[in-house]
Write an enzyme that holds these catalytic residues in place. Structure first.
Site, PDB file in Angstrom:
ATOM      1  N   ASP A   1      22.583 -21.930  70.311  1.00  0.00           N
ATOM      2  CA  ASP A   1      22.228 -22.755  69.173  1.00  0.00           C
ATOM      3  C   ASP A   1      21.011 -23.615  69.503  1.00  0.00           C
ATOM      4  O   ASP A   1      20.923 -24.199  70.592  1.00  0.00           O
ATOM      5  CB  ASP A   1      23.425 -23.642  68.810  1.00  0.00           C
ATOM      6  CG  ASP A   1      23.144 -24.575  67.665  1.00  0.00           C
ATOM      7  OD1 ASP A   1      22.933 -24.086  66.545  1.00  0.00           O
ATOM      8  OD2 ASP A   1      23.122 -25.801  67.898  1.00  0.00           O
TER       9      ASP A   1
ATOM     10  N   GLU B   1      18.732 -18.757  69.111  1.00  0.00           N
ATOM     11  CA  GLU B   1      18.303 -19.272  67.824  1.00  0.00           C
ATOM     12  C   GLU B   1      16.988 -19.979  68.124  1.00  0.00           C
ATOM     13  O   GLU B   1      16.990 -21.092  68.664  1.00  0.00           O
ATOM     14  CB  GLU B   1      19.319 -20.247  67.232  1.00  0.00           C
ATOM     15  CG  GLU B   1      18.898 -20.749  65.853  1.00  0.00           C
ATOM     16  CD  GLU B   1      19.812 -21.852  65.326  1.00  0.00           C
ATOM     17  OE1 GLU B   1      20.015 -21.903  64.104  1.00  0.00           O
ATOM     18  OE2 GLU B   1      20.293 -22.671  66.123  1.00  0.00           O
TER      19      GLU B   1
END
Length: 716
Positions: free
Chosen positions: A343, A379
Site C-alpha cells: 500500500d 501501489e
C-alpha cells in the site's frame, strides 16, 4: 518466577516448548518492564535487564502459548524533542504474533489529556487497550506447497476476508466473515471455477478501528490502519484471539494452496495506527518514537505525513527496515503466503523527502533470498510531493497500473483521442516498463479495485454518493471517469440496464484480453453494487459486503437481479478461461510489430486496422473522433509446451473495439487469414458457446453495435 538472560534475537516472544524468550528494541528507554497479564486484571512485571545493541531481553521458563503480555517503557517524555516514553502506557510488542482484545478509546490510551495536547497523561492504559499474545509456532502443514504460478498465468482476485464471506448462503453463520469462511469449500469452488490463480487479501495484519469512526458508529472496515505487522487480525478468527487466529489463518492458506490458489497480502508498511501527535500511544510511539517515525525537522513534536493518515514510518531507520523485512520473511516462511501488495509504496522509497527508487528498502528486498522470490506488487503512489510513480519501480517489482485503469475507463465512456494510449495499455504498457528491462507482466491491470466504484457502479453513477460516511460527501475520489449510461443510479429502464450490462462485459473482456496481469475486484464478476459509494473504507455493513447471487439480503433491492448477476458471472468465467487457454493473450514479452521468424505467413506479431480493414496511420491514431479499431494478434508468435513437451502454436485472434455510441461496420482484413469464427461478442447477453459462433471470411463486413467488442479466432 525464574528469569533467565535469554537472547536478543529473534525479536518478539518466541516459544520453544518449555518457555518463552522475550526481546524488544528501544534506544530511547532507560528501563523496560515485561508485563504478564492475568485474567483478573492484575499483571506481573519482569524487568528486562539484559541489553544487546539496544535490545532488552529475557527468557521465562514455563510461560506458555496463550499468555498475554505487554511492555512498559521508562524513559524520557519530551515531545518537543520527539521523545514520548511513559510507563503508564501498556505497549504492544511490535513483533507480537497475535493480539488479543480491542481498544475502548478511553482517555488513558493517549499521552495527553483531552483538550490539553501539551499536557502529560499518566493514566494506566492497560484496562483499555489490546495485549500481545505468546503463540505456539507449531502447525501441521502436511504436504503444503506454494503454487508458484508464473506471472503470465496469474489472474488476481482482490478480496476482503469479511466482505467476501459475510453473505454467502452456503457458509455456516459462525464462519462468515472469518479466515475459516475464506477456506470453506463454497468459496474455494467459486474461485477455482472462476479461474483465478491468486487471491489478494485486503489487510489482515492486526489493525485498529479509529476513535473518530467508532464515535460515529462506523469502523475501519478496509483495515489500512495497522498496529501489528506479524499478527493476523483477531476479529477475523471464528474461535478465539489467544493465538487461534494464527492457526485459522494458516489453515486457510493450506486450503487455498491445495486448490492451486496463491495468497497475496495487501500490506501497510508506510504508516501505523498511532496517527499524528494527537493519536494514541499503543506501541511504537511509546517504545522509541524517534527511531520509528519521520518527525518534522526542527519541530519533532510533529510527524511528517506522506500517507494522509498522520504519520509515516522512518524508512532510513535500520530498525524500521529490520521490522519490515522480518515481517515479510515471517509471513512467507511461517505463514506460507505467496506475495505482497504494498500500500502507498512510494512512501517506502522516501529515505529523506524525495522518492528514491534505489532506497535502502528496495536494496534489501533485492538481495533477500526469501522475499525476493515471491510476488511483489507496488501501489506506486502516495499523497506526498512527487508521489505518483507508475512505471518507476525497480525491475523485480510489478505495479498496479493506474494508467491502464484510467485509459480503459476513458475509452469505453467515449473520451476523444484515447486510441493511441489505449493501444499501449492493451499491449502491456511498454512505454512504462520496457526501458528498464521489465516485461508486460510488470503491469497489474485493473479497471476497478476496493478503492473507488465497483464495476456495476462505474456504469451506473456519474457522481460519488458517500453520504453514509458522515463527511458530507467530501471524501473519496471526485473524478471517477465513470458514465451512468443516461440515468444516475438504479433504474428499471430496460434500455439503460441492457447498456450497463454490455459496458460491464466490455470492461471484463478488455481486462482479460490485455497483456499483463489482470486483477478482478471481489463481486465484480456478478455486478455487485455499493449504491454509488466509492469510499466504503468505514462501512462494515451490507453496503460494502459482497452480495452473492441467491443470498437473501433485505434492503438490497437495488442490487443486480440474480439473472443478470449469473449471466455476468458466466461471461466473466468464459473470458478468464479464454485467456488461460490462449498464451497469445498473456505474452512474456512485448510485441515488436514485425514479422515473426520461422513462421510460414510472414505476418507481424501484431497489426492495427481501422474499421474499414486498412492499417492504421498516424492520422487515424490522433483523430479526435476515432473510437474504433481492430487489432490482429498473431498466435504463431508464441507457443507453449504441449503435454509431451512439444511446442504447440496458438490460435490467432482479431479484436474489434467499437467504443463509439453508434453501430459500425468492421471489415475483416484480407491478408491475415481466410476463415474466422466469432468467440466473443459483448453485444450478446449470452456467452458464445465454443464452436458455435458465426463464421466469417476475409473481406466480410461485421456490424458491431455501439459500445461493444467482438473477438474473432483463426485456428492455428
Amino acid at each position: 518466577m525464574q528469569v533467565w538472560p535469554g537472547q536478543a534475537y529473534p525479536l518478539g516472544a518466541t516459544y520453544d516448548g518449555a518457555g518463552t524468550n522475550f526481546a524488544v528494541f528501544s534506544e530511547a528507554a532507560h528501563r523496560i518492564e515485561l508485563c504478564l497479564l492475568h485474567e483478573d486484571g492484575s499483571e506481573t512485571a519482569v524487568e528486562l535487564r539484559e541489553t544487546d545493541a539496544f535490545v532488552r531481553h529475557a527468557y521465562l521458563p514455563g510461560v506458555m502459548p496463550g499468555q498475554r503480555y505487554g511492555f512498559r517503557v521508562h524513559g524520557p517524555y519530551a515531545p518537543e524533542r520527539g521523545l514520548r516514553c511513559n510507563s503508564a502506557k501498556l505497549l504492544l510488542d511490535p513483533y507480537a504474533r497475535a493480539v488479543a482484545g480491542t481498544i475502548d478509546w478511553d482517555e488513558a490510551v493517549y499521552g495527553y489529556h483531552f483538550g490539553r495536547p501539551d499536557s502529560r497523561n499518566d493514566l494506566d492504559s492497560a484496562p483499555h487497550t489490546m495485549s500481545s499474545v505468546v503463540v505456539n509456532p507449531y502447525f501441521d502443514w502436511g504436504d503444503d506447497r506454494p503454487p508458484r504460478t508464473d506471472y503470465h498465468r496469474t489472474v488476481i482476485y482482490e478480496a476482503h476476508v469479511k466482505g467476501l464471506t459475510m453473505t454467502h448462503p452456503a457458509l455456516p453463520k459462525d464462519l462468515r466473515g472469518t479466515y475459516a469462511g475464506l477456506a470453506h469449500p463454497a468459496i474455494i469452488e467459486h474461485l477455482t471455477e472462476l479461474g483465478v490463480t491468486a487471491i489478494e487479501l485486503m489487510p489482515v495484519h492486526q489493525f485498529v478501528h479509529d476513535n473518530r469512526l467508532v464515535d460515529t458508529g462506523l469502523a475501519n472496515y478496509w483495515g489500512y490502519n495497522t498496529i501489528g505487522y506479524f499478527a493476523p487480525h483477531n476479529a477475523y478468527a471464528s474461535w478465539g484471539d489467544r493465538g487461534q487466529q494464527v492457526l485459522e489463518f494458516k489453515s486457510a492458506v493450506r486450503a487455498l494452496h491445495k486448490a492451486g490458489i496463491e495468497v497475496i497480502l495487501d500490506v501497510v508498511y508506510n504508516h501505523t495506527a498511532e496517527g499524528s501527535h494527537l493519536g494514541p500511544t499503543l506501541s511504537f510511539r511509546g517504545l522509541d518514537n524517534t527511531s520509528y517515525y519521520r518527525l518534522v525537522e526542527n519541530t519533532p513534536r510533529y510527524y511528517m505525513d506522506t500517507t494522509g493518515t498522520g504519520n509515516s514510518l522512518l524508512m532510513r531507520s535500520p530498525h524500521v527496515l529490520q521490522l519490515i523485512m522480518d515481517s515479510l520473511r515471517y509471513w512467507v516462511t511461517d505463514m506460507h503466503v505467496d506475495g505482497f501488495r504494498f500500500d502507498l509504496a512510494a512512501t517506502l522509497a522516501r529515505q529523506f523527502h524525495e522518492v528514491d527508487r534505489l532506497s535502502s528498502f528496495f536494496d534489501l528486498v533485492q538481495q533477500d533470498p526469501v522475499v525476493s522470490q515471491v510476488k511483489l506488487i507496488a501501489e506506486p503512489w502516495d499523497v506526498g510531493e512527487g508521489g505518483y510513480q507508475v512505471g518507476n519501480f525497480p525491475p523485480l517489482w510489478t505495479e498496479w497500473n493506474g494508467k491502464y485503469r484510467d485509459t480503459v475507463r476513458d475509452l469505453w465512456r467515449g473520451e476523444p483521442r484515447t486510441l493511441a494510449e489505449f493501444a499501449s495499455r492493451l499491449t502491456g504498457s511498454s512505454d512504462l516498463y520496457q526501458d528498464d528491462g521489465r516485461r508486460p507482466l510488470a503491469s497489474v491491470n485493473f479497471v476497478t479495485c476496493h478503492d473507488g466504484f465497483t464495476l456495476r457502479d462505474l456504469v451506473s453513477y456519474n457522481e460519488k454518493h458517500n453520504d453514509a460516511n458522515g463527511e458530507n460527501n467530501r471524501d473519496g475520489e471526485s473524478h471517477n471517469r465513470s458514465w451512468n449510461c443516461g440515468v444516475e443510479g438504479e433504474t428499471d429502464d430496460r434500455a439503460v440496464r441492457v447498456l450497463r450490462m454490455r459496458q460491464m462485459r466490455n470492461f471484463i473482456a478488455t481486462l482479460m484480453l490485455s497483456q499483463g496481469v489482470p486483477m478482478i475486484s471481489h463481486g465484480d464478476e456478478f455486478g455487485r453494487t455499493q449504491h454509488g459509494n466509492n469510499n466504503v473504507y468505514c462501512q462494515d455493513s451490507e453496503l460494502a459486503w459482497v452480495r452473492w447471487p441467491g443470498a437473501e439480503q433485505p434492503g438490497q433491492e437495488g442490487d443486480a437481479e440474480d439473472g443478470e448477476a449469473r449471466a455476468l458471472l458466466e461471461f466473466t468465467r468464459a473470458m478468464v478461461w479464454l485467456r488461460r487457454d490462449h498464451p497469445v493473450f498473456r505474452r512474456r514479452r512485448f510485441f515488436h510489430g514485425r514479422p515473426v521468424e520461422g513462421t510460414h505467413d510472414d505476418l507481424s506479431d501484431i497489426a492495427w486496422f481501422t474499421p474499414e480493414g486498412q492499417e492504421m496511420t498516424a492520422r487515424d491514431w490522433q483523430a479526435a473522433s476515432a473510437r474504433a479499431l481492430s487489432v490482429f494478434l498473431n498466435g504463431h508468435a508464441i507457443s507453449e509446451p504441449g503435454p509431451r513437451g512439444e511446442r504447440i502454436s496458438d490460435d490467432s485472434f482479431l479484436l474489434m473495439f467499437n467504443a463509439s455510441p453508434d453501430s459500425l461496420e468492421f471489415v475483416v482484413p484480407v491478408n491475415h487469414g481466410r476463415q474466422w469464427q466469432v468467440v466473443v461478442d459483448t453485444a450478446m447477453p449470452e456467452v458464445v458457446a465454443p464452436g458455435q459462433g458465426d463464421k466469417v471470411a476475409a473481406g466480410d463486413r461485421l456490424a458491431l453495435v455501439g459500445r461493444s467488442l467482438t473477438v474473432l479466432r483463426r485456428p492455428a
